[in-house]
Design a protein around this motif. Structure first.
Motif, PDB file in Angstrom:
ATOM      1  N   GLY A 264       0.787  -1.209  -0.078  1.00 51.37           N
ATOM      2  CA  GLY A 264       0.184   0.068  -0.066  1.00 51.37           C
ATOM      3  C   GLY A 264       0.740   1.192   0.042  1.00 51.37           C
ATOM      4  N   PHE A 265       1.803   1.226   0.703  1.00 43.41           N
ATOM      5  CA  PHE A 265       2.664   2.445   0.870  1.00 43.41           C
ATOM      6  C   PHE A 265       3.366   2.737  -0.592  1.00 43.41           C
ATOM      7  N   VAL A 266       3.768   1.744  -1.191  1.00 50.55           N
ATOM      8  CA  VAL A 266       4.335   1.731  -2.683  1.00 50.55           C
ATOM      9  C   VAL A 266       3.463   2.411  -3.640  1.00 50.55           C
ATOM     10  N   TRP A 267       1.934   1.708  -3.739  1.00 48.35           N
ATOM     11  CA  TRP A 267       1.210   2.137  -4.510  1.00 48.35           C
ATOM     12  C   TRP A 267       0.627   3.626  -4.223  1.00 48.35           C
ATOM     13  N   ILE A 268       0.505   3.814  -2.943  1.00 49.17           N
ATOM     14  CA  ILE A 268      -0.082   5.062  -2.553  1.00 49.17           C
ATOM     15  C   ILE A 268       1.056   6.364  -3.173  1.00 49.17           C
TER      16      ILE A 268
END
Length: 539
Positions: A264-268
């Motif tokens: 989620g951190f990478v995608w956000i």
């Protein structure tokens, strides 16, 4: 003179030759003897099961048959008179735990298409932003994008990083001090949102004042809710304490949640850059709204993948006493059960929103006929919705590989099979506690990102604050998937096998027994709108 043939001595009871012309005495009759071979000892067991008629003596005018072997006693009845051997009913087969059917395939295809479209859109907008900055840095679009990259992106990324720390901290705290954290979460949500709302109002800009007022109003509602559920806190804390105990038995059970948080951190992070590129695209408002909805669905699916992984491991431990592989459960959640996770990610948040609306209308119910009708109409809707879609379904999805609707019905039918269990499950505040952790994290991210942006560039304060709250909430909910899955498994598995030794001192059983003895409702407080007043008594 003797006969030339052999002399035959007269038998006992038979007349000599000289008396053959006379009629026999009335008491003398001719007797026939029928001899049957005696069965060998090797077939004694078979004879015991299927008895053979013994040696018998009969006459021409047969009297009741006499048994020579039994000393003149009555023979046993014929074999047909014996009752058939007892046939044991085979045990019911257990439900399969290794279903290889892809559940909710239509929803799975829609999600994959959405994810592919979102990936293409994010890639296109990132490429567009980088191209404008590199090829024509003095253009109007390039200068605006550079300004966003310098002044808008760093505070948002800082909020995302803070949300990761908060997600891990909340999960660790709930596992370490489950009883205390229920009260801490309820009142910290009230205090933090009130403080952050007041901070935004102090920035004295129309947009920030509006956000501050919204947070202050929400904090007031949170405080009233905390007062309303005070009598439920003790029971919820005990359930939390029992539910998270099996986590230590499985090494790496929180790994999928951490992996989803990292994804989620990478995608956000990439998504934030795409938003900057979408600002200069046609219809920027609609484009950014579509990206926001896509991010919400994707993050919710990530959370439910972690939920399904933990639910399978914990559910099989409660139901079958199995030590399941976390890696295998994670692979099933990403393959066979992904469609149910996608459908549940759309359905469950909607259900929770309807539940809040129904509770609000239930509080407004009074003498007004229109409000009275609306409240009971919402109650009927909730009765139908909870049967076909509820958050408890993820336990049966993970354990038995069922579709979302089928799993929702099976779990709720199990609750209805235990007297008082539907009311107790409906009064559970675990989902509210996990929701408030996300709200608290989001408010703390707003305090960081909003203050940072207000110092560097006031114009973006409201936008950055709103985005920081959004990503902080999503990331924390992903991290809290593990304790929420543990509580869900504890309720559902108890309803399926309440006599298990793992539930000997269960607070659920104690509460149900107390409800049965006292004739009270699930928690001793005002009834939830899931059940009408005539079925659940108020305090």
């Amino acid at each position: 003179m003797f006969n030339s043939g052999r002399y035959a001595a007269p038998r006992q009871g038979q007349q000599p030759d000289g008396a053959r012309g006379r009629a026999p005495a009335p008491e003398q009759r001719e007797v026939k003897v029928v001899v049957m071979d005696e069965p060998p000892p090797a077939v004694s067991r078979l004879q015991a099961q299927r008895p053979v008629a013994p040696l018998q003596v009969t006459t021409q005018a047969p009297p009741p048959p006499m048994s020579v072997a039994s000393g003149g006693e009555d023979p046993p009845p014929p074999a047909a008179a014996y009752p058939p051997l007892m046939q044991q009913t085979p045990p019911q087969p257990l439900a399969s735990l290794n279903s290889r059917v892809y559940t909710n395939q239509i929803t799975l295809c829609l999600f994959l298409l959405q994810l592919a479209a979102a990936g293409l859109a994010v890639g296109f907008f990132v490429y567009r932003a980088v191209k404008d900055i590199v090829q024509d840095p003095r253009s109007r679009n390039a200068r605006r994008e550079q300004s966003l990259l310098r002044q808008w992106l760093p505070p948002v990324e800082g909020a995302v990083a803070l949300s990761i720390v908060l997600a891990f901290a909340w999960q660790k705290a709930v596992r370490a001090w489950p009883r205390a954290m229920v009260t801490v979460i309820l009142w910290s949500a009230f205090g933090v949102t009130l403080a952050v709302g007041s901070l935004l109002m102090c920035f004295s800009m129309p947009a920030t004042v509006g956000l501050g007022v919204a947070l202050v109003v929400f904090s007031i509602g949170t405080g009233l809710y905390a007062c309303w559920v005070t009598r439920r806190v003790g029971f919820t804390a005990r359930v939390f304490e029992k539910a998270v105990q099996p986590v230590d038995k499985f090494r790496g059970l929180n790994g999928p949640a951490y992996l989803m948080v990292a994804a989620g951190f990478v995608w956000i992070s990439v998504w934030c850059v795409a938003v900057i590129g979408a600002v200069n695209f046609r219809f920027p408002g609609l484009t950014i709204l579509a990206l926001v909805v896509s991010l919400a669905w994707t993050a919710e699916v990530m959370r439910n993948v972690a939920n399904l992984t933990a639910s399978r491991v914990i559910a099989l431990y409660y139901l079958r006493g199995m030590q399941s592989s976390v890696q295998f459960s994670f692979q099933r959640a990403l393959s066979y059960n992904l469609g149910s996770a996608c459908l549940g990610s759309l359905f469950v948040p909607t259900i929770e929103a309807l539940r809040i609306l129904a509770r609000g209308l239930n509080l407004l119910e009074g003498e007004d006929e229109f409000m009275f009708s609306c409240a009971h109409c919402c109650l009927n809707v909730m009765n139908a919705v909870f049967e076909f879609g509820n958050s408890w379904a993820f336990v049966h999805i993970a354990a038995y590989g069922r579709g979302f609707v089928q799993a929702s019905r099976s779990t709720w039918n199990q609750f209805e099979g235990q007297p008082g269990m539907p009311a107790l499950a409906d009064a559970d505040i675990t989902s509210s506690v996990c929701f408030l952790t996300g709200v608290t994290s989001g408010a703390l991210c707003v305090a960081l990102a909003g203050s940072w942006t207000f110092v560097t560039h006031k114009h973006y304060t409201a936008t950055v604050s709103l985005m920081a709250f959004y990503v902080g909430y999503l990331m924390t909910r992903i991290g809290m998937a593990l304790p929420q899955a543990c509580v869900g498994c504890y309720y559902v598995c108890y309803a399926e096998n309440p006599r298990s030794r793992l539930f000997e001192d269960s607070p659920i059983g104690e509460r149900l027994n107390k409800m049965k003895e006292d004739g009270q409702d699930a928690v001793g407080v005002a009834p939830t709108p899931r059940f009408p007043h005539q079925h659940v008594s108020a305090a």
